[in-house]
Design an enzyme around this catalytic site. Structure first.
Site: not given
Length: 740
Positions: A369, A31, A109
């Site tokens: 996570h 990203e 996301e």
């Protein structure tokens, strides 16, 4: 000859093809450029090409609703404006690549970003094209490369459902607010609930009626160590003592002075202070607000930097913490073992629990996570301090200390509960001594280490009263929310997700519904007006239970237990009907303006108070003909030591408060320290300033730098200490640069 020529051409073609095949690389798309740089270092440049998508490349259009309600809530996605060149570049490299891995963040996301990338680049979503990792370290990256998977469509659907719900509320309800109240407003599925929580607290505060109560504190003397100790009167005739006025307090005081105090009971016990779990997104935001004074937004920006990678000298760009958007307190076995080795080496085995601690997860935790922790526990804050900015160092230190503390034993206290009797009155004295510091050795809370020592006393032993203090108190309302308490409340009520808390808070601030004063949130008149309208017509939108239930439904979509279109349909139909009714019934709502006594120097009108993003200001009501504005000056009541003008409160562009002369720029007096109320220098008559030290001590000093009282004053030593500390830090950074 012809055969030889053909053979040579064939050989050359084969070589070119082999060279072309050999040159092909695996394209990894992340990203951000910072993350790309860090990952590229671990993967090397020969086989892998790492590029950044700069977040989302496709989204719903800004200028349209973008959802086909009649056709199964089909979203209309378009490429985001300004990202055309980046998309071309990614497509070009994708054509060259032998394999493509989509490595966006490991959350919903991030899964949606990977899904959009697959569409843009023509990647088969059902193939193993997706890799995820919880930390940016070489082992984690290499392990992720070995275990690619297909894109999780359920996670994508959950993200799309959230995005479309927010679009439905935002694009349908916001225009109603523009037409009925004023332009520039917005409503949101979650932001409106947060506004309600803040406004409800303000209403409680305004309606609160304080009640008077008194306490009686006793000071005893004895011939043992310590020579004196304190106790508080707590009961009378077996019932809790309630004193409501001064007359009652004096009556109690008179009664106990006539009697004798005897030790009724002494209880000794052991108390353990539980080890705190490692940080989740929510607890990190809360602790950073309480201990560092960071806003939620600032915390997440800095945490993102630490996660993506910081250049730490010879190691180069290195990810310092694990993924910072998580609601799990789970820690990997490898990280726990590394922490245990570090604790044993740097503290001792005494600080290690028999087994690595396991912390219970919240009922609605996704547990996707690990908790937030350092990627390498041996990389201590002191070791990398010179490579980090001041804010990065503070946050990293907090994360590092909290994680290490979470793997240590609890702190152990010896406590004493002494009851002292006087007739029908009972007083209590509580003692506490830290016997084993445990996790407090690394995660220090100053209040927890203060011992309260009581003398060795036995039942029936008499004690001598030295002093009686009758103290007046008033009950206080609940405090306004700050960054820490609003995040805690949202988490407890199941509103939004930890990753959304920061943008939600920033949105209600930006719209002028709420202002941040003294680090606390206070709703504006506009905020109340908008909420009143929403509560009247759109109860579900601002209903806490309804919004929390919606979060639960989104979790079900992510788990494959609910279809996203079912959720959208059940929400949209009643919402649309309510919207039509509100449009018909609501007239124009006037926002009352507060008129000041300050005249506009350009046109002579009385200026009105307006609410800006950070604070209120004065504006001419003659807009747009007259655009005059000016700040609201808060007079401190103190006089400037240079010119005699008023010292007023001002704010920097970032909202930090300072104090300066009203005659600026003609007078340049300025101070970070506030003038002390009703105090003037006995030597020169100038205003006294108050400086708060880190240890909580307040130093009063004269605002006049030329005053004789400033010579050898503690404030000068404090200023020199801060200068020296800054100089030493810069010098250390310079030496590290030279070493490289």
């Amino acid at each position: 000859m012809e055969k030889e020529s053909k053979a040579k051409k064939t050989t050359a073609t084969v070589k070119r093809k082999k060279a072309k095949t050999a040159a092909k690389k695996t394209l990894v798309i992340v990203e951000s450029p910072a993350k790309a740089k860090t990952i590229e270092k671990y993967l090397g440049n020969r086989k892998y090409e790492v590029m950044a998508s700069m977040g989302h490349l496709r989204d719903l259009p800004k200028s349209q609703f973008g959802i086909d309600v009649e056709n199964g809530f089909a979203p209309k996605y378009i490429n985001i404006r300004g990202k055309g060149d980046l998309i071309k570049s990614l497509r070009k490299e994708a054509k060259k690549a032998d394999k493509i891995y989509l490595a966006s963040d490991p959350d919903r996301e991030g899964e949606a970003i990977a899904w959009h990338l697959a569409y843009i680049l023509g990647v088969d979503k059902t193939q193993k094209c997706r890799i995820v990792f919880n930390e940016i370290t070489k082992p984690a990256i290499n392990e992720a490369i070995k275990q690619p998977r297909s894109i999780n469509v359920d996670l994508v659907d959950a993200q799309q459902a959230r995005r479309m719900l927010d679009r439905i509320v935002g694009y349908k309800l916001s225009p109603l607010l523009w037409r009925k109240i004023k332009k520039g407003l917005s409503a949101g599925r979650v932001q409106s609930v947060v506004l309600k929580i803040v406004c409800d607290r303000e209403r409680e505060i305004k309606s609160f009626v304080p009640e008077e109560y008194w306490t009686v504190e006793l000071k005893f003397k004895n011939g043992k160590k310590p020579a004196s100790f304190k106790a508080e009167l707590v009961s009378f005739a077996g019932k809790k003592l309630a004193i409501t006025n001064e007359a009652e307090a004096e009556k109690v005081k008179k009664a106990i002075l006539e009697g004798e105090f005897t030790v009724e009971e002494v209880k000794r016990s052991e108390r353990k202070r539980k080890t705190p779990p490692p940080f989740t997104t929510s607890s990190l935001q809360q602790d950073a607000a309480r201990k560092l004074g960071f806003t939620s937004k600032r915390t997440m920006i800095i945490a993102q930097q630490l996660y993506e990678g910081i250049n730490v000298g010879r190691k180069g760009p290195t990810g310092l913490i694990t993924y910072m958007r998580t609601d799990s307190t789970r820690i990997s076995e490898l990280a726990q073992e590394e922490a245990r080795q570090f604790i044993e080496k740097n503290f001792s085995k005494d600080y290690l629990p028999e087994k690595p601690p396991v912390y219970a997860a919240k009922k609605d935790a996704q547990d996707a996570h690990e908790a937030i922790r350092p990627t390498d526990i041996t990389m201590t804050p002191a070791h990398i301090e010179g490579y980090l900015s001041k804010e990065q160092e503070k946050l990293y230190r907090l994360i590092w200390q909290r994680f290490l503390a979470s793997q240590m034993k609890p702190a152990v206290y010896d406590t004493v509960n002494m009851q002292i009797k006087n007739g029908s009155y009972i007083a209590k004295a509580l003692g506490s001594i830290l016997r084993f510091e445990g996790f407090l050795a690394v995660y220090d809370d100053s209040d927890t280490k203060k011992d309260v020592v009581l003398p060795e006393m036995a039942k029936g032993e008499k004690v001598k009263l030295d002093k009686v203090d009758c103290l007046q108190h008033f009950t206080e309302p609940l405090a306004r929310y700050n960054d820490a308490s609003i995040v805690k409340t949202l988490e407890e009520k199941g509103i939004g997700r930890p990753s959304t808390y920061s943008p939600i808070i920033e949105t209600i601030l930006a719209r002028g519904y709420v202002v941040r004063r003294a680090k606390k949130f206070e709703p504006t008149e506009l905020g109340f007006i908008v909420l009143d309208l929403l509560e009247k017509y759109f109860k579900n939108i601002v209903d806490i239970k309804f919004t929390a239930g919606m979060e639960s439904d989104l979790d079900k979509i992510a788990e494959g237990q609910l279809d996203k279109n079912e959720l959208l349909e059940s929400f949209y139909q009643p919402f649309e009907k309510t919207l039509e009714r509100a449009e018909e019934e609501i007239g124009h709502v006037d926002v009352p303006e507060e008129v000041s006594d300050v005249r506009c120097e350009k046109c002579g009108r009385f200026m009105v108070v307006k609410q800006g993003r950070f604070s209120k200001f004065l504006a001419c009501p003659g807009f747009p003909e007259c655009r005059n504005t000016k700040p609201i000056l808060k007079d401190t009541g103190a006089k400037c030591p240079k010119c005699g003008g008023r010292i007023i409160e001002r704010k920097t562009k970032k909202g930090r408060v300072f104090y300066g002369c009203e005659n600026y720029p003609d007078c340049d007096f300025v101070s970070w320290d506030a003038p002390a109320p009703d105090k003037t220098c006995q030597e020169c008559g100038s205003a006294m300033l108050q400086h708060r030290c880190k240890n909580g001590q307040i130093i009063f000093y004269c605002s006049n730098e030329k005053c004789s009282t400033r010579t050898d004053h503690p404030i000068n030593k404090e200023i020199e200490r801060l200068k020296k500390k800054t100089h030493e830090k810069h010098q250390a950074e310079a030496e590290k640069i030279e070493d490289k």
